[in-house]
Write an enzyme that holds these catalytic residues in place. Structure first.
Site, mmCIF file in Angstrom:
data_model
loop_
_atom_site.group_PDB
_atom_site.id
_atom_site.type_symbol
_atom_site.label_atom_id
_atom_site.label_comp_id
_atom_site.label_asym_id
_atom_site.label_seq_id
_atom_site.Cartn_x
_atom_site.Cartn_y
_atom_site.Cartn_z
ATOM 1 N N PRO A 1 0.833 -1.209 0.000
ATOM 2 C CA PRO A 1 0.000 0.000 0.000
ATOM 3 C C PRO A 1 0.868 1.260 0.000
ATOM 4 O O PRO A 1 1.985 1.251 0.499
ATOM 5 C CB PRO A 1 -0.784 -0.101 1.307
ATOM 6 C CG PRO A 1 -0.049 -1.069 2.147
ATOM 7 C CD PRO A 1 0.744 -1.951 1.251
ATOM 8 N N GLU A 2 0.340 2.331 -0.586
ATOM 9 C CA GLU A 2 1.069 3.602 -0.580
ATOM 10 C C GLU A 2 0.598 4.418 0.626
ATOM 11 O O GLU A 2 -0.372 4.062 1.301
ATOM 12 C CB GLU A 2 0.828 4.332 -1.906
ATOM 13 C CG GLU A 2 1.120 3.396 -3.078
ATOM 14 C CD GLU A 2 1.783 4.039 -4.276
ATOM 15 O OE1 GLU A 2 2.126 5.233 -4.219
ATOM 16 O OE2 GLU A 2 1.978 3.319 -5.271
ATOM 17 N N LYS B 1 4.575 4.809 5.463
ATOM 18 C CA LYS B 1 3.811 3.572 5.499
ATOM 19 C C LYS B 1 3.688 3.008 6.915
ATOM 20 O O LYS B 1 3.329 1.848 7.098
ATOM 21 C CB LYS B 1 4.451 2.571 4.534
ATOM 22 C CG LYS B 1 4.414 3.129 3.097
ATOM 23 C CD LYS B 1 5.133 2.272 2.098
ATOM 24 C CE LYS B 1 5.085 2.956 0.724
ATOM 25 N NZ LYS B 1 5.799 2.180 -0.300
ATOM 26 N N ARG C 1 14.164 8.025 11.088
ATOM 27 C CA ARG C 1 14.655 7.231 9.944
ATOM 28 C C ARG C 1 13.963 7.617 8.645
ATOM 29 O O ARG C 1 14.433 7.268 7.570
ATOM 30 C CB ARG C 1 14.330 5.741 10.159
ATOM 31 C CG ARG C 1 15.137 4.993 11.167
ATOM 32 C CD ARG C 1 15.128 3.487 10.838
ATOM 33 N NE ARG C 1 13.802 2.889 10.717
ATOM 34 C CZ ARG C 1 13.106 2.403 11.748
ATOM 35 N NH1 ARG C 1 13.584 2.503 12.971
ATOM 36 N NH2 ARG C 1 11.940 1.815 11.561
ATOM 37 N N ASN D 1 4.953 2.863 -5.722
ATOM 38 C CA ASN D 1 5.220 2.680 -7.140
ATOM 39 C C ASN D 1 4.275 3.461 -8.050
ATOM 40 O O ASN D 1 4.667 3.921 -9.113
ATOM 41 C CB ASN D 1 5.113 1.185 -7.451
ATOM 42 C CG ASN D 1 6.054 0.773 -8.561
ATOM 43 O OD1 ASN D 1 6.975 1.515 -8.888
ATOM 44 N ND2 ASN D 1 5.817 -0.380 -9.127
ATOM 45 N N ARG E 1 11.415 -2.597 -8.476
ATOM 46 C CA ARG E 1 9.980 -2.452 -8.756
ATOM 47 C C ARG E 1 9.831 -2.101 -10.228
ATOM 48 O O ARG E 1 10.745 -1.562 -10.842
ATOM 49 C CB ARG E 1 9.373 -1.323 -7.914
ATOM 50 C CG ARG E 1 9.639 -1.415 -6.426
ATOM 51 C CD ARG E 1 8.851 -2.526 -5.761
ATOM 52 N NE ARG E 1 7.418 -2.339 -5.894
ATOM 53 C CZ ARG E 1 6.689 -1.566 -5.097
ATOM 54 N NH1 ARG E 1 7.261 -0.908 -4.113
ATOM 55 N NH2 ARG E 1 5.391 -1.455 -5.271
#
Ligand SMILES: [Zn+2]
Length: 269
Positions: free
Chosen positions: A2-3, A52, A121, A162, A258
């Site tokens: 998932p984005e 995410k 991070r 993506n 990807r």
């Protein structure tokens, strides 16, 4: 995978369904049984996303940190909840609603400091109102790496996946193989502003649409896109189909592990 818009949507849905209320928590699968027992009966104070990563606040115990990874899924709904299956890592429920988490890469109870370490991070997130593109630009403008790889690097920008990567580069006519340091500041600022707008719309509609009004199926008199990812897009998973703008063939190649999609006519080095 998932984005980011999906995770921000999940945070908003958690706030709406459970926020400010005591919730029941359980782990029918057993893998999060200890954590679930600690938050069971506590009030969900706040839910937020960064890229995410999803964070659910249960003070004073701590935060539930969730990363769906490649295979994680959430099912949220109004009561009555279906009987939980033994694949449910975490079920939250009230009299009125439930949320079932299955197959995440991460589901753990963490402290404020551990949460901060996750934020540290990650790069800025177009969907976090306090974030801006400056920190991302500091890395991109010094990098020989392709802009397509940089956009997927969560340390550079958090939440872009993506689909948004392919689409935002198309919308700005930028060849995905161009090095980060060959982007201009104006190009980056436009990409960032566009990501903010596109991803906000993604949260609202719970799907990714990236075509401008003049390129919708209605405006162009073409059939709508058929794809289980939904949404009208320019290049994502449209390889070998005609570009909506130039009519040339959309191409695909693997980049940063990807599949990348782009139009070589419309996107320049
Ligand atoms: Zn084209």
């Amino acid at each position: 995978m998932p984005e980011g818009h999906t995770i921000h949507r999940l945070a908003a849905d958690h706030s709406e369904l459970f926020g400010g209320r005591p919730v029941r928590a359980g782990s029918p699968q057993g893998k999060f049984a200890d954590g679930a027992a600690l938050i069971d009966g506590q009030v969900l104070e706040h839910a937020e996303a960064h890229g995410k990563h999803l964070f659910l606040s249960f003070p004073p115990t701590g935060w539930v940190h969730v990363h769906l990874g490649l295979f994680g899924t959430y099912t949220l709904g109004r009561a009555p909840a279906p009987p939980p299956t033994d694949t449910v890592r975490l079920r939250l429920s009230t009299e009125a609603a439930y949320a079932d988490l299955r197959g995440p890469t991460a589901c753990a109870l963490i402290t404020d400091d551990e949460k901060q370490a996750v934020h540290d991070r990650l790069g800025p997130d177009p969907l976090r109102p306090s974030d801006d593109g400056d920190r991302a630009w500091a890395r991109i403008s010094r990098s020989r790496t392709s802009v397509a790889a940089l956009l997927l690097d969560q340390k550079v920008v958090a939440g872009v996946g993506n689909v948004y990567r392919a689409e935002v580069l198309f919308r700005h006519g930028i060849d995905p193989y161009r090095a980060g340091r060959d982007l201009t500041r104006a190009e980056w600022d436009a990409i960032w502003a566009d990501l903010v707008a596109l991803m906000r719309e993604g949260v609202r509609n719970n799907r990714i649409d990236t075509v401008r009004p003049e390129h919708t199926p209605e405006a162009m008199g073409r059939p709508p896109r058929v794809d289980d990812h939904g949404g009208e897009v320019y290049v994502y998973r449209r390889d070998r189909q005609p570009c909506h703008i130039c009519g040339g063939e959309v191409r695909t190649a693997e980049l940063a592990a990807r599949n990348l999609f782009w139009c070589p006519n419309c996107q320049r080095r």
